[in-house]
Design an enzyme around this catalytic site. Structure first.
Site, PDB file in Angstrom:
ATOM      1  N   ASP A  11       0.582  -1.231   0.008  1.00  0.00           N
ATOM      2  CA  ASP A  11       0.327  -0.365   0.023  1.00  0.00           C
ATOM      3  C   ASP A  11       0.810   1.480  -0.070  1.00  0.00           C
ATOM      4  OD1 ASP A  11      -2.373  -1.912   0.036  1.00  0.00           O
ATOM      5  OD2 ASP A  11      -2.230  -1.062   2.709  1.00  0.00           O
ATOM      6  N   GLY A  37      -3.239  -5.633   0.432  1.00  0.00           N
ATOM      7  CA  GLY A  37      -3.853  -6.831  -0.328  1.00  0.00           C
ATOM      8  C   GLY A  37      -5.007  -7.718   0.229  1.00  0.00           C
ATOM      9  N   ALA A  40      -3.870 -10.499   1.159  1.00  0.00           N
ATOM     10  CA  ALA A  40      -2.996 -10.467   2.600  1.00  0.00           C
ATOM     11  C   ALA A  40      -3.287 -10.197   4.373  1.00  0.00           C
ATOM     12  CB  ALA A  40      -1.435  -9.970   2.430  1.00  0.00           C
ATOM     13  N   GLY A 217     -20.511  -0.797   8.656  1.00  0.00           N
ATOM     14  CA  GLY A 217     -19.977   0.095   9.118  1.00  0.00           C
ATOM     15  C   GLY A 217     -19.683   0.145  10.611  1.00  0.00           C
ATOM     16  N   GLU A 219     -22.748   0.696  12.693  1.00  0.00           N
ATOM     17  CA  GLU A 219     -23.901  -0.308  13.272  1.00  0.00           C
ATOM     18  C   GLU A 219     -23.303  -1.449  13.537  1.00  0.00           C
ATOM     19  OE1 GLU A 219     -27.311   0.854  10.872  1.00  0.00           O
ATOM     20  OE2 GLU A 219     -25.892   2.986  10.768  1.00  0.00           O
ATOM     21  N   ASP A 247     -11.345  -6.250   5.657  1.00  0.00           N
ATOM     22  CA  ASP A 247     -10.114  -7.249   5.774  1.00  0.00           C
ATOM     23  C   ASP A 247     -10.223  -8.047   7.247  1.00  0.00           C
ATOM     24  OD1 ASP A 247     -10.428  -7.237   3.092  1.00  0.00           O
ATOM     25  OD2 ASP A 247      -8.717  -5.144   3.363  1.00  0.00           O
ATOM     26  N   LYS A 280      -5.612   3.459  14.069  1.00  0.00           N
ATOM     27  CA  LYS A 280      -4.567   3.547  13.801  1.00  0.00           C
ATOM     28  C   LYS A 280      -4.991   3.479  12.092  1.00  0.00           C
ATOM     29  CE  LYS A 280      -2.205   0.441  17.530  1.00  0.00           C
ATOM     30  NZ  LYS A 280      -1.564  -0.364  17.518  1.00  0.00           N
TER      31      LYS A 280
END
Length: 301
Positions: A11, A37, A40, A217, A219, A247, A280
């Site tokens: 990323d 990814g 991953a 999200g 909720e 993920d 984070k």
């Protein structure tokens, strides 16, 4: 065992005051790189949840490859099924706004070299949980779903990113995980009936015999299986960066099911883990440890 067949990226992340409109240039605040990814990310989340994890994927022979695999190695993920391609390691170009929302563009690179023939490296067995996403060729996802069913493994298909050519695969997975937008897009393509989201989820579960999970999200998440419905809350947070939250949810869901937890318990664990991942910056660096998730669950009551 949790087996992840999917993408491995590096990323490239820039934070901005606000996300740009089409044709607009905005100034960034800072730049960083982090392993990513969807495949991953989910593999590392399952490992941090305490599962034994095997990753099947592909990277290039370039300088990005080792960095993309760094946290998977540190997390104890079995990388024997990751091969080196002639293509460049996949990258995701990510803009993160001040409110934590993001925009992402992906150059798949070596992820396109994860082919149906690689599915055999997964060595699936009865009781395994197989996690799949849409950042590798659809033909490979289809082959993996069929192999999982033959082996008696539980397959979880995360429908991100949305791909119109993947509609037929939703009926092949044991559990489908989609966000609200993805589910609405697929609902139309599948011809699901129902006046609202819940009705369409019931329609999917009733006609396919599969389980559908829709993430909401902040909720939490809702799920529908034939004859049963579940709803689990998240925890209140102030998001820093939402990249990788979905993920993390999928990885923790897979880990929970692999260790024998019921769907409700696994969803609760996944929802809290996904929320903590927003505290984070970055995808993999933000994935919480199991101990942190259990502490948050206990605090939430």
């Amino acid at each position: 065992m949790v087996i992840v067949i999917g993408s491995i990226n590096l990323d490239l992340i820039t934070t901005v005051d606000r996300l740009p409109h089409a044709g607009e240039t905005v100034s960034g605040d800072r730049f960083s790189t982090a392993p990513g990814g969807k495949g991953a990310n989910q593999a590392l989340a399952a490992a941090r949840a305490g599962s034994e994890v095997r990753m099947i994927g592909s990277v290039g022979s370039d300088a990005f490859a080792e960095e993309a695999l760094t946290l998977l190695r540190a997390g104890g993920v079995d990388l024997s099924g990751v091969h080196v391609s002639h293509a460049a390691t996949g990258v995701a170009l990510i803009l993160v706004g001040a409110d934590g929302e993001n925009m992402i563009a992906i150059a798949p690179g070596a992820n396109a070299a994860v082919l149906p023939g690689d599915v055999g490296k997964a060595m699936m067995e009865k009781g395994d949980v197989v996690l799949l996403q849409h950042e590798i060729p659809i033909s490979t996802v289809e082959a993996a779903l069929r192999a999982a069913r033959k082996a008696g493994a539980v397959s979880i298909l995360n429908t991100a990113p949305f791909r119109a050519d993947a509609v037929s695969l939703l009926t092949e997975a044991d559990i489908v995980v989609a966000n609200e937008t993805e589910f609405e897009n697929y609902a139309g393509a599948l011809g699901l009936t129902g006046a609202d989201r819940v009705g369409k989820m019931r329609s999917f579960a009733g006609t396919t015999g599969r389980t559908i999970v829709v993430t909401l999200g902040g909720e939490g998440a809702v799920a529908a299986s034939p004859g049963a419905e579940l709803s689990v809350p998240s925890i209140p947070i102030t998001p820093v960066d939402t990249v990788g939250a979905g993920d993390t949810f999928c990885g923790y869901l897979g880990a929970g099911l692999a260790e024998g937890a019921g769907l409700n318990a696994a969803l609760k664990l996944a929802a809290v883990a996904g929320a903590l991942a927003c505290l984070k910056p970055g995808a993999q660096p933000a994935i919480p440890l199991r101990s942190d998730v259990l502490e948050a669950l206990k605090a939430a009551g």
